[in-house]
Write an enzyme that holds these catalytic residues in place. Sequence first.
Site, short mmCIF file in Angstrom:
data_model
loop_
_atom_site.label_atom_id
_atom_site.label_comp_id
_atom_site.label_asym_id
_atom_site.label_seq_id
_atom_site.Cartn_x
_atom_site.Cartn_y
_atom_site.Cartn_z
N GLU A 26 -4.71 10.40 -13.17
CA GLU A 26 -3.34 10.33 -12.68
C GLU A 26 -2.44 11.34 -13.40
OE1 GLU A 26 -3.23 9.12 -9.88
OE2 GLU A 26 -2.23 7.17 -9.97
N THR A 53 -4.77 -12.58 -8.00
CA THR A 53 -5.83 -12.39 -7.02
C THR A 53 -6.19 -10.94 -7.07
OG1 THR A 53 -4.35 -12.01 -5.08
CG2 THR A 53 -5.45 -14.13 -5.40
#
Length: 301
Positions: free
Chosen positions: A139, A174
């Site tokens: 990145e 999640t």
Amino acid sequence: MSKIIHNSPLVVGGVTVHSPGTVANLVCGFDILGLALNAPYDVMKVRLLDEPKVIIHNKDNFNLPTDPEKNVAGVVLLSVIERMENKMGFEIEIEKHIKPGSGIGSSAASAAGSAVAANHLLGNIFSNDELVQFAMNGEKLASGVKHADNIAPCILGGVSLVRCIYPLDIEVRTSDARQILRQQILLKDAIRQWGNIAGLVTGFLKNDLDLIGRSLEDVIIEPVRSILIPGFDEVKTKCKEAGALGGGISGSGPSVFMLSRDEATAKNVESVMKEVYNKIGIDYNTYVTTINKKGVEVISE
């Protein structure tokens, strides 16, 4: 950082991974929130070499650099090699389906996918936090800044909150666009933004869709960046009228995302988006997809 002496079983023959697209910022969560998508995703095949080098093959038409020091995946793999005491290398084939510069985590997919694939080949000797650190090198090459709001959900799946990167602290449930941002903001705007971030995180934790919708508001970044995206205000207004919970700019743009309660609503929202951009007369692509809870996935060996 200490060197790793390899003593785990190696995977012979290589590995194939699917590395998902991601939506970063999630409106109010600039540089700290992100989620993984089930579509689109890149396909990457990686195998070990017996000498410390990286060989890159592109299997798409984006003409990305094959020099590993200039390629996002290459930089990540070089950083893995640097960490190893017994020097090995990697050969990688990259088939990108996430268009570079589209705002849905193309560089993060390359960085995260290469890190996970390399770790799998090496016998999973690195932790998820270490994989995020490796991938952030990619990145930095892509944007000039080490940030994990795309990387973390790409590797871990689901929705991620990056509280800090020095030291790395991720909680999981999640370059041009950055330059136009204001360097100073009003306290009242900061307070409103903090409230929206807290509301959005709470909404995800409690599965409170109404709270998620109310919290998808950005009073700091979006008003500035949205001027770079044709039709943004019209798209956002009409999508919410069509039933979207809300949405905004994906990453630094130009992609726009909307969250919906169900697939039927999402398809109505997609139709509205298409109508707006057909009228404007610019090329576009749309996806109706869901949150990817797995992150980078090992498909085959």
